[in-house]
Design an enzyme around this catalytic site. Structure first.
Site, short mmCIF file in Angstrom:
data_model
loop_
_atom_site.label_atom_id
_atom_site.label_comp_id
_atom_site.label_asym_id
_atom_site.label_seq_id
_atom_site.Cartn_x
_atom_site.Cartn_y
_atom_site.Cartn_z
N TRP A 1 -3.94 4.40 -1.51
CA TRP A 1 -2.59 4.48 -0.94
C TRP A 1 -1.63 5.17 -1.90
O TRP A 1 -1.48 4.75 -3.04
CB TRP A 1 -2.05 3.08 -0.65
CG TRP A 1 -2.91 2.24 0.24
CD1 TRP A 1 -3.97 2.63 1.02
CD2 TRP A 1 -2.79 0.82 0.44
NE1 TRP A 1 -4.50 1.55 1.68
CE2 TRP A 1 -3.81 0.44 1.35
CE3 TRP A 1 -1.92 -0.15 -0.06
CZ2 TRP A 1 -3.97 -0.89 1.77
CZ3 TRP A 1 -2.07 -1.47 0.36
CH2 TRP A 1 -3.09 -1.83 1.27
N LYS B 1 -2.88 6.64 8.14
CA LYS B 1 -1.72 5.92 7.62
C LYS B 1 -1.38 6.35 6.19
O LYS B 1 -0.21 6.52 5.85
CB LYS B 1 -1.97 4.41 7.67
CG LYS B 1 -0.78 3.60 7.16
CD LYS B 1 -0.89 2.12 7.47
CE LYS B 1 0.33 1.36 6.94
NZ LYS B 1 0.24 -0.08 7.17
N HIS B 2 -2.38 6.49 5.35
CA HIS B 2 -2.13 6.74 3.93
C HIS B 2 -2.54 8.15 3.48
O HIS B 2 -1.79 8.83 2.79
CB HIS B 2 -2.87 5.71 3.07
CG HIS B 2 -2.50 4.29 3.40
ND1 HIS B 2 -1.29 3.75 3.03
CD2 HIS B 2 -3.17 3.32 4.08
CE1 HIS B 2 -1.23 2.49 3.46
NE2 HIS B 2 -2.35 2.21 4.09
N HIS C 1 -10.75 -1.04 0.40
CA HIS C 1 -9.75 -1.10 1.46
C HIS C 1 -9.20 0.31 1.68
O HIS C 1 -9.29 0.85 2.77
CB HIS C 1 -8.64 -2.09 1.07
CG HIS C 1 -7.64 -2.36 2.16
ND1 HIS C 1 -6.72 -3.37 2.08
CD2 HIS C 1 -7.41 -1.74 3.33
CE1 HIS C 1 -5.98 -3.38 3.18
NE2 HIS C 1 -6.37 -2.39 3.95
#
Ligand SMILES: *[C@@H]1O[C@H](CO)[C@@H](O)[C@H](O)[C@H]1NC(C)=O
Ligand SMILES: *[C@@H]1O[C@H](CO)[C@@H](O)[C@H](O)[C@H]1NC(C)=O
Length: 291
Positions: free
Chosen positions: A96, A154-155, A93
């Site tokens: 993060w 995003k991360h 995925h």
């Protein structure tokens, strides 16, 4: 550019391990000693750096110390509707950087939202990483490049140690390449499917499992307890937690238990671990929200 960096490093270091990266880009694999990377900006002191989230005084150089996102999560999917990726492997995925208290920053630098991740990886000598991603880092709706771009913007852009100013490599997108290299390398060391299989837990339609059995098998595999998530009663995602000593690109990932209150969303028993192979391939009927 890399050649210059490595040559210079060799002169000052006696214990260079040599390229070990099968993740593609030699940069992340070669510099296993955090002391070597990034050169000339203070990381040479990183042997004495505290582990991320473990500092007791302020640390100046955030190229060598992941902050504020010092709690690193390597998140993995078990996607069966539609089946995604090899039948005998979980898929990536993302990676993060959560803050030490479990909250997180996101979309930290729109100026580094690179458009074409495949192109960025190719032009940064990361074709091996890209090829691995095409097999193991897959979007449910088939738009892999968009998914990779999302995870990066995003991360990835929130990681203090993976910034252009922390890199000697000035090629466009070298920071993103370092993020994907790092994530792939970490994932290869986290064979969730194998660890479950080692305990006799294989995807099946005719048996269910207890949370404790899953948790025990995974703890036996890695030595720490991940977060285990279900959708309804069905196993969907595993989250492996780390702190990192030194730069995430080159430092040492230290596995830790999922924090209190982050053990996941599975019920206590009757958990389904559905085979990928028996499900028909096709478009995902419900387009899921991406994390
Ligand atoms: C750890 O280092 C960061 C970055 O310098 C700093 O903001 C934070 O206050 C430090 N934590 C402690 C407990 O000193
Ligand atoms: C249970 O499922 C597995 C794989 O899904 C299969 O190999 C096995 O034969 C099944 N056992 C029974 C009792 O149906």
């Amino acid at each position: 550019m890399l050649t210059v960096l490595f040559a210079a490093s060799l002169l000052t270091t006696s214990s260079l391990a040599g390229p070990i990266s099968d993740a593609g880009r030699s940069l992340s694999g070669l510099v296993d000693s955090p002391a070597l990377f990034p050169r000339g900006n203070g990381c040479s002191a990183s042997g004495n750096l505290p582990t991320s989230c473990g500092n007791t005084t302020a640390v100046e150089n955030l190229c060598c110390f992941e902050h504020p996102g010092g709690l690193l999560l390597q998140t993995q999917f078990w996607d069966t509707e539609p089946a995604n990726g090899p039948a005998d492997s979980w898929t990536i995925h993302g990676l993060w950087p959560d803050k030490c208290d479990g909250t997180y920053d996101s979309f930290c630098d729109p100026s580094r939202d690179y458009k074409d991740i495949s192109q960025v990886l190719s032009s940064n000598d990361a074709s091996d990483t890209l090829n691995f991603m095409k097999e193991y880092w897959l979007d449910r709706d088939g738009d892999h490049d968009k998914f990779w771009k999302h995870e990066w913007s995003k991360h990835g852009t929130c990681m203090s140690t993976i910034k252009p100013t922390c890199l000697s490599d000035t090629e466009h997108g070298a920071d993103a390449a370092a993020y994907f290299d790092t994530t792939v390398k970490l994932f290869k060391d986290l064979p969730t499917h194998k660890w479950l299989a080692d305990a006799g837990i294989l995807p099946t339609d005719n048996q269910t499992f207890t949370y404790d059995a899953l948790a025990e098998a995974l703890k036996k595999g890695k030595g720490v307890s991940p977060r285990i998530d279900c959708k309804d009663q069905t196993l969907k995602e595993v989250v492996w937690y780390f702190n990192v000593k030194g730069s995430a690109m080159a430092g040492e990932f230290i596995p830790i238990d999922a924090p209190e209150g982050k053990k996941g969303s599975c019920p206590k028993d009757n958990i389904k671990y559905t085979p990928k192979s028996t499900k028909a391939k096709g478009k995902n009927p419900k387009k899921g929200k991406k994390n």
